[in-house]
Design an enzyme around this catalytic site. Structure first.
Site, PDB file in Angstrom:
ATOM      1  N   CYS A  52       0.835  -1.209   0.000  1.00  0.00           N
ATOM      2  CA  CYS A  52       0.000   0.000   0.000  1.00  0.00           C
ATOM      3  C   CYS A  52       0.867   1.255   0.000  1.00  0.00           C
ATOM      4  CB  CYS A  52      -0.909  -0.006   1.227  1.00  0.00           C
ATOM      5  SG  CYS A  52      -1.763   1.555   1.440  1.00  0.00           S
ATOM      6  N   CYS A  55       0.274   3.342   3.431  1.00  0.00           N
ATOM      7  CA  CYS A  55       0.600   2.832   4.762  1.00  0.00           C
ATOM      8  C   CYS A  55       1.893   3.480   5.295  1.00  0.00           C
ATOM      9  CB  CYS A  55       0.767   1.310   4.725  1.00  0.00           C
ATOM     10  SG  CYS A  55      -0.771   0.406   4.969  1.00  0.00           S
ATOM     11  N   ASN A  77      -0.047  15.768  -3.085  1.00  0.00           N
ATOM     12  CA  ASN A  77      -0.351  14.707  -4.058  1.00  0.00           C
ATOM     13  C   ASN A  77       0.772  14.616  -5.094  1.00  0.00           C
ATOM     14  OD1 ASN A  77      -1.584  13.179  -6.236  1.00  0.00           O
ATOM     15  ND2 ASN A  77      -3.562  13.634  -5.293  1.00  0.00           N
ATOM     16  N   HIS A 115      -4.508   0.389   7.801  1.00  0.00           N
ATOM     17  CA  HIS A 115      -4.952   0.082   6.447  1.00  0.00           C
ATOM     18  C   HIS A 115      -6.360  -0.530   6.417  1.00  0.00           C
ATOM     19  CE1 HIS A 115      -4.169  -0.873   2.201  1.00  0.00           C
ATOM     20  NE2 HIS A 115      -4.782  -2.020   2.417  1.00  0.00           N
ATOM     21  N   ASN A 155     -13.233  10.123  -1.738  1.00  0.00           N
ATOM     22  CA  ASN A 155     -13.792   9.106  -2.639  1.00  0.00           C
ATOM     23  C   ASN A 155     -13.613   7.786  -1.939  1.00  0.00           C
ATOM     24  OD1 ASN A 155     -14.269  10.791  -4.872  1.00  0.00           O
ATOM     25  ND2 ASN A 155     -12.159  10.589  -5.553  1.00  0.00           N
ATOM     26  N   GLY A 161     -13.887   5.505  -8.159  1.00  0.00           N
ATOM     27  CA  GLY A 161     -12.583   5.906  -8.676  1.00  0.00           C
ATOM     28  C   GLY A 161     -11.513   5.949  -7.609  1.00  0.00           C
ATOM     29  N   SER A 163      -8.561   4.729  -5.595  1.00  0.00           N
ATOM     30  CA  SER A 163      -7.500   3.845  -6.072  1.00  0.00           C
ATOM     31  C   SER A 163      -6.971   2.912  -4.993  1.00  0.00           C
ATOM     32  CB  SER A 163      -6.353   4.710  -6.604  1.00  0.00           C
ATOM     33  OG  SER A 163      -5.913   5.601  -5.589  1.00  0.00           O
ATOM     34  N   HIS A 166      -7.035   2.031   1.664  1.00  0.00           N
ATOM     35  CA  HIS A 166      -6.505   2.685   2.860  1.00  0.00           C
ATOM     36  C   HIS A 166      -7.327   3.972   3.082  1.00  0.00           C
ATOM     37  CE1 HIS A 166      -2.999   3.236   5.649  1.00  0.00           C
ATOM     38  NE2 HIS A 166      -3.700   4.348   5.793  1.00  0.00           N
ATOM     39  N   HIS A 168      -8.575   7.379   3.250  1.00  0.00           N
ATOM     40  CA  HIS A 168      -7.955   8.660   2.903  1.00  0.00           C
ATOM     41  C   HIS A 168      -8.936   9.579   2.188  1.00  0.00           C
ATOM     42  CE1 HIS A 168      -7.668   6.518  -0.946  1.00  0.00           C
ATOM     43  NE2 HIS A 168      -7.555   7.705  -1.518  1.00  0.00           N
ATOM     44  N   GLN A 170      -8.969  13.775   0.126  1.00  0.00           N
ATOM     45  CA  GLN A 170      -8.127  14.682  -0.655  1.00  0.00           C
ATOM     46  C   GLN A 170      -8.528  16.131  -0.432  1.00  0.00           C
ATOM     47  OE1 GLN A 170      -7.190  13.705  -4.742  1.00  0.00           O
ATOM     48  NE2 GLN A 170      -8.337  11.785  -4.617  1.00  0.00           N
ATOM     49  N   GLU A 319     -30.576  11.316 -17.889  1.00  0.00           N
ATOM     50  CA  GLU A 319     -29.820  12.147 -16.938  1.00  0.00           C
ATOM     51  C   GLU A 319     -28.777  13.001 -17.652  1.00  0.00           C
ATOM     52  OE1 GLU A 319     -30.503   8.978 -16.296  1.00  0.00           O
ATOM     53  OE2 GLU A 319     -31.281   8.844 -14.252  1.00  0.00           O
ATOM     54  N   GLN A 325     -32.781  11.792 -12.575  1.00  0.00           N
ATOM     55  CA  GLN A 325     -34.060  11.124 -12.301  1.00  0.00           C
ATOM     56  C   GLN A 325     -33.831  10.115 -11.210  1.00  0.00           C
ATOM     57  OE1 GLN A 325     -34.568   7.674 -13.191  1.00  0.00           O
ATOM     58  NE2 GLN A 325     -36.716   7.610 -12.598  1.00  0.00           N
TER      59      GLN A 325
END
Ligand code: H2U
Ligand code: ZN
Length: 348
Positions: A52, A55, A77, A115, A155, A161, A163, A166, A168, A170, A319, A325
């Site tokens: 990871c 980690c 990042n 993790h 996310n 999306g 990745s 762990h 986290h 942003q 949509e 909808q």
């Protein structure tokens, strides 16, 4: 013709925060819950994962190495979409071609060195440390002269999306005010100018009377499925006190924000007994040096799952071309979320 009923008849609902509409078609699934669904055995993750890149002590993909951190850990990042050293510039050709350079930067926040954890499985005291970091970052980043807006978000789940499992989130910070907060700002400003009150404070007051869309609350925050929710189990967390940003929250209120973050995500996980995917984030006042009495701090949760661990709401055809909808009504979603156990299924 029968009398118009939300639960029976197709209707449009207005989102006063964005000025947009959503089509609600309740007759398509009169019953929101269609019985027990398949369980996906996700297995437990290890507390530390050698492969990871988030980690403690591990190498990141960008070549840097994480320190042996023991609490919340923030880093720049390595693959930032926004970078600081962009030359100022713009491109205009008639009314139809416009472009402007954009400066900013992106950070990653590891919520925990563990993790295997996620927000709903973390202790409120540890989530509170995340809130404190959000606050420090908002303040420090917001004070930079070329940063006018700070977007804090998470996310979760690979279908969103994300990745890496762990825990986290942003931060993306930039010079201009992006589209979604800009829409909300315009609507809140117009409401504040007309009524001299916060749009969301007035909305909360009404929601508290009926209670039908409220899914969780504590002394300082309310979580509800908004009247205009687009995603099946969309939720919004709103501060009871009208503040513009998280730094204005007092100590108790910051802990209450951590508490409601946990409460909402426990309900999500308990819905299908899986680690429930979503994108969530704070909406707060821009850091453009101006007063923003209209802004009311809130957090959105946009989860894509509809009926099971695998049946997702897609924003496609209608949509994409017309407007969002939904089938089940926000009231049905709220009732379902409210009825779930308050303890995480993994902890039972
Ligand atoms: P998501 O999984 O929520 O998309 O975020 C992970 C972020 O971590 C992603 O934006 C960054 C990616 O650029 N990242 C690093 O900064 N360093 C790495 O070693 C891998 C991923
Ligand atoms: Zn990890």
């Amino acid at each position: 013709m029968d009398q118009f009923e939300f639960t029976e008849h197709t209707h449009r609902r207005y989102n006063p925060l964005t000025g947009e509409w959503v089509l609600v078609s309740p007759h398509r699934t009169k019953r929101p819950w269609q019985g027990k669904v398949e369980k996906i055995n996700e297995g437990r993750r290890p507390q530390y994962e050698k492969a990871c890149y988030l980690c403690p002590g591990n190498d990141r993909a960008g070549g840097a190495k994480n320190p042996a951190y023991s609490s919340v850990f923030v880093f720049q990042n390595d693959f930032s979409a926004l970078v600081p050293d962009v030359p100022a510039g713009s491109f205009f050709k008639g009314d139809l071609f416009r472009a402007e350079s954009e400066k900013g930067f992106c950070k990653v926040i590891c919520f925990s060195p563990r993790h295997d954890l996620t927000i709903p499985e973390m202790e409120v005291a540890d989530i509170r440390k995340v809130v404190d970091v959000w606050c420090d970052e908002y303040q420090q980043i917001g004070a930079m002269d070329y940063i006018n807006y700070v977007q804090i978000f998470e996310n979760k789940g690979d279908i969103m999306g994300c990745s890496n499992p762990h825990p986290h989130g942003q931060i993306w910070a930039q010079n201009s005010i992006p589209v979604e907060p800009a829409k909300e700002m315009a609507m809140q400003k117009a409401y504040f100018a007309k009524h001299n009150r916060s749009l969301l404070a007035d909305y909360l007051a009404d929601e508290e009377i009926s209670g039908e869309r409220i899914v969780a609350s504590n002394q300082h925050f309310i979580a509800l499925v908004p009247f205009w929710a687009v995603w099946p189990y969309e939720c919004m967390v709103v501060s009871r006190r009208h503040v513009q940003n998280i730094c204005q929250l007092n100590d108790d209120e910051k802990t209450a924000l951590a508490d409601i973050y946990k409460k909402v995500t426990i309900m999500f996980d308990n819905l299908f007994e899986i680690s429930f995917p979503y994108s969530a984030g704070l909406h707060q006042a821009p850091t453009d040096g101006l007063e923003h009495p209209e802004w009311h701090l809130h957090m959105h949760f946009y989860p894509p799952l509809l009926r099971s661990a695998t049946v997702k709401k897609f924003m496609v055809g209608y949509e994409m071309l017309a407007n969002p909808q939904r089938d089940i009504t926000p009231e049905q979603s709220a009732e379902r979320l409210r009825s779930l156990p308050k303890t995480h299924y993994n902890a039972i």
